[in-house]
Structures are given as C-alpha cells and as structure tokens.
Design an enzyme around this catalytic site. Sequence first.
Site, PDB file in Angstrom:
ATOM      1  N   SER A  20      13.420 -24.704 -72.095  1.00 39.07           N
ATOM      2  CA  SER A  20      13.059 -25.436 -70.877  1.00 39.07           C
ATOM      3  C   SER A  20      14.112 -26.499 -70.575  1.00 39.07           C
ATOM      4  O   SER A  20      14.419 -27.334 -71.439  1.00 39.07           O
ATOM      5  CB  SER A  20      11.719 -26.150 -71.057  1.00 39.07           C
ATOM      6  OG  SER A  20      11.591 -27.143 -70.040  1.00 39.07           O
TER       7      SER A  20
ATOM      8  N   HIS B  84      13.650 -21.503 -68.630  1.00 40.50           N
ATOM      9  CA  HIS B  84      12.355 -21.998 -68.139  1.00 40.50           C
ATOM     10  C   HIS B  84      12.593 -23.262 -67.323  1.00 40.50           C
ATOM     11  O   HIS B  84      13.180 -24.236 -67.809  1.00 40.50           O
ATOM     12  CB  HIS B  84      11.448 -22.290 -69.337  1.00 40.50           C
ATOM     13  CG  HIS B  84      10.043 -22.665 -68.995  1.00 40.50           C
ATOM     14  ND1 HIS B  84       9.085 -21.734 -68.650  1.00 40.50           N
ATOM     15  CD2 HIS B  84       9.424 -23.869 -68.965  1.00 40.50           C
ATOM     16  CE1 HIS B  84       7.928 -22.361 -68.431  1.00 40.50           C
ATOM     17  NE2 HIS B  84       8.115 -23.649 -68.622  1.00 40.50           N
TER      18      HIS B  84
ATOM     19  N   ASP C  91      10.932 -26.251 -65.202  1.00 41.08           N
ATOM     20  CA  ASP C  91       9.662 -26.968 -65.034  1.00 41.08           C
ATOM     21  C   ASP C  91       9.646 -27.778 -63.747  1.00 41.08           C
ATOM     22  O   ASP C  91      10.251 -28.845 -63.664  1.00 41.08           O
ATOM     23  CB  ASP C  91       9.440 -27.901 -66.227  1.00 41.08           C
ATOM     24  CG  ASP C  91       8.977 -27.144 -67.450  1.00 41.08           C
ATOM     25  OD1 ASP C  91       9.545 -27.366 -68.535  1.00 41.08           O
ATOM     26  OD2 ASP C  91       8.032 -26.334 -67.310  1.00 41.08           O
TER      27      ASP C  91
ATOM     28  N   MET D 282       7.756 -30.111 -61.211  1.00 37.86           N
ATOM     29  CA  MET D 282       6.626 -31.052 -61.250  1.00 37.86           C
ATOM     30  C   MET D 282       6.618 -31.879 -59.972  1.00 37.86           C
ATOM     31  O   MET D 282       7.671 -32.335 -59.525  1.00 37.86           O
ATOM     32  CB  MET D 282       6.758 -31.976 -62.467  1.00 37.86           C
ATOM     33  CG  MET D 282       6.759 -31.234 -63.786  1.00 37.86           C
ATOM     34  SD  MET D 282       6.894 -32.409 -65.175  1.00 37.86           S
ATOM     35  CE  MET D 282       7.022 -31.243 -66.527  1.00 37.86           C
TER      36      MET D 282
ATOM     37  N   HIS E 288       8.139 -22.480 -63.618  1.00 41.31           N
ATOM     38  CA  HIS E 288       6.783 -22.950 -63.940  1.00 41.31           C
ATOM     39  C   HIS E 288       6.405 -24.040 -62.947  1.00 41.31           C
ATOM     40  O   HIS E 288       6.936 -25.147 -63.017  1.00 41.31           O
ATOM     41  CB  HIS E 288       6.787 -23.469 -65.388  1.00 41.31           C
ATOM     42  CG  HIS E 288       5.485 -24.044 -65.834  1.00 41.31           C
ATOM     43  ND1 HIS E 288       5.381 -24.791 -66.986  1.00 41.31           N
ATOM     44  CD2 HIS E 288       4.234 -23.998 -65.318  1.00 41.31           C
ATOM     45  CE1 HIS E 288       4.122 -25.166 -67.153  1.00 41.31           C
ATOM     46  NE2 HIS E 288       3.405 -24.683 -66.157  1.00 41.31           N
TER      47      HIS E 288
ATOM     48  N   MET F 221       4.212 -26.808 -61.703  1.00 40.27           N
ATOM     49  CA  MET F 221       3.146 -27.763 -61.990  1.00 40.27           C
ATOM     50  C   MET F 221       2.965 -28.594 -60.727  1.00 40.27           C
ATOM     51  O   MET F 221       3.330 -29.781 -60.665  1.00 40.27           O
ATOM     52  CB  MET F 221       3.503 -28.627 -63.217  1.00 40.27           C
ATOM     53  CG  MET F 221       3.398 -27.818 -64.505  1.00 40.27           C
ATOM     54  SD  MET F 221       4.368 -28.482 -65.883  1.00 40.27           S
ATOM     55  CE  MET F 221       5.953 -27.765 -65.480  1.00 40.27           C
TER      56      MET F 221
ATOM     57  N   MET G   8      -0.630 -23.127 -72.008  1.00 40.42           N
ATOM     58  CA  MET G   8      -0.122 -24.468 -72.292  1.00 40.42           C
ATOM     59  C   MET G   8      -0.646 -24.923 -73.647  1.00 40.42           C
ATOM     60  O   MET G   8      -1.857 -24.892 -73.881  1.00 40.42           O
ATOM     61  CB  MET G   8      -0.567 -25.458 -71.208  1.00 40.42           C
ATOM     62  CG  MET G   8      -0.028 -25.181 -69.801  1.00 40.42           C
ATOM     63  SD  MET G   8       1.763 -25.039 -69.706  1.00 40.42           S
ATOM     64  CE  MET G   8       2.255 -26.685 -70.271  1.00 40.42           C
TER      65      MET G   8
ATOM     66  N   ASP H 187       3.727 -22.477 -74.041  1.00 41.36           N
ATOM     67  CA  ASP H 187       4.522 -23.553 -73.460  1.00 41.36           C
ATOM     68  C   ASP H 187       4.075 -24.927 -73.949  1.00 41.36           C
ATOM     69  O   ASP H 187       3.029 -25.427 -73.562  1.00 41.36           O
ATOM     70  CB  ASP H 187       4.407 -23.481 -71.921  1.00 41.36           C
ATOM     71  CG  ASP H 187       5.438 -24.336 -71.231  1.00 41.36           C
ATOM     72  OD1 ASP H 187       5.358 -24.496 -70.004  1.00 41.36           O
ATOM     73  OD2 ASP H 187       6.325 -24.871 -71.928  1.00 41.36           O
TER      74      ASP H 187
END
Length: 217
Positions: free
Chosen positions: A9, A34, A36, A38, A67, A69, A138, A173
């Site tokens: 990540s 990966h 992330d 957010m 991913h 979020m 998660m 994850d």
Amino acid sequence: SRKIKIAPSILSADFADFGREIQAIEAEGADWVHIDVMDGHFVPNLTFGPPAVAAFRKHVKTVMDVHLMIAPVDPYIDAYAKAGADILTAHIEAGPHIHRTLQAIRGAGMKAGIALNPGTPAEAVSDLLDMADLICVMTVNPGFGGQKFIDMTAKVRKLRAMIGDRPVHIEIDGGMDPVTAPLMAAAGADVLVAGSAVFKGGSVENHAVYGQNIRAI
Ligand code: DX5
Ligand code: ZN
C-alpha cells in the site's frame, strides 16, 4: 497450494515521491499496487483522488488495486475508471446500494471489490458473490497505516467456504507482517496488502529493503 500475492500500500510510501516509490516496489516484487483513497468523511483521514490516481497509473506496470474509503462511491466510479484503476473496491458500509455500485464498477470496465470493516460479518456478502471479483477483509479499522492487527481468521474461513470455486479473491488489509500474514493465508486469503511492513527501514534510494520486507511477509 494457493499462490499468495503481495499488494504493497502506497499509504506508507513517501508522499513526495509516489512515482519512484511505485517503480521501486514493483522492481522489488510487488504483485499489485494498493492505492488507499480516503475522503476525510468515511474515514478520519484524507489522501488523494482521481487526478493523483491517474498520475500513479503512468508508473504502475502490474495491477492498480484501488481501495475507496469514501462515501458516496457511485458519483466517482467513472473518474476512477478513466484514471486507470484495474480493481475498484468499495466499502459495503459506504451506502445502502452496494449491489448497484458493483454493477456500475463492472459496467465501467473494472473488476469489482467489496471491503468489509472489522464489524461487518461475512454473511453481509452472501448474496453478492457473483457480483464481486474480490472481497477485502479489513484487519484494522480503516484510515491509517501501522495499526495493530485485528484477527479475522473465522471470518476469512467463512468467506472462503461461501466463495467455493468462484473466481473471487480474498484480500486482507491491515497489520500484515511476517507473523500475521501466515495466519490469514492459512485461513484462506490469497492477496495480502501491506504498507508499513513493506516500506519500513527502506527508501527509494535503498529499495532493496522493500524487497527483503516483501519476501519476509
Ligand atoms: C488502512 C488501509 C490499509 C493500510 C495498510 O485504512 O486501507 O491499506 O494502508 O497499512 P499497514 O499494512 O501498515 O497496516
Ligand atoms: Zn487499503
């Protein structure tokens, strides 16, 4: 036996040098990258959006595993498709219409993932297993790297049984390291995300450490 893929990540990478960090982890054996995303709303942290992900795409030669979020998800699906995401994973907790979201992700030409927070049971995806290419379990509460692993062995075993012979990845994850990763692989996971365990002790200049860290997981 199942080949385990490692997806570093970039949340734990140098935020001033993503291009070279992506090149470094792929040179050192990353199977996927990966990413992330957010939004500071669904999780209490803010990272990057579609323009940044499009820039990352120029450096990713393997698989760009995005991913999300964020909440809501649907208004941004096309932007992440244009940005070049190979896999787009949405949190089942991000809204009331996960089925429609998964249809839209696949409709935009990407593989579709469902992410489950530690408090969400495996049964939540029982009617979605033909709509998803990946279930992201998660093992931390989302928002930050370097957090303590929350054991999800029972949930992973249950998911692997529910999936049966469908081509659905189980991605873990959060908190993956040489001690916790084997537990999740034994429970049935086939993709392991790792941020702090990959980047710790290394740098873009000294990226051989990234390779050692990846091989140790
Ligand atoms: C957390 C992110 C994870 C995180 C993993 O919200 O979704 O991907 O970057 O970091 P580590 O491996 O350090 O727990
Ligand atoms: Zn993640």
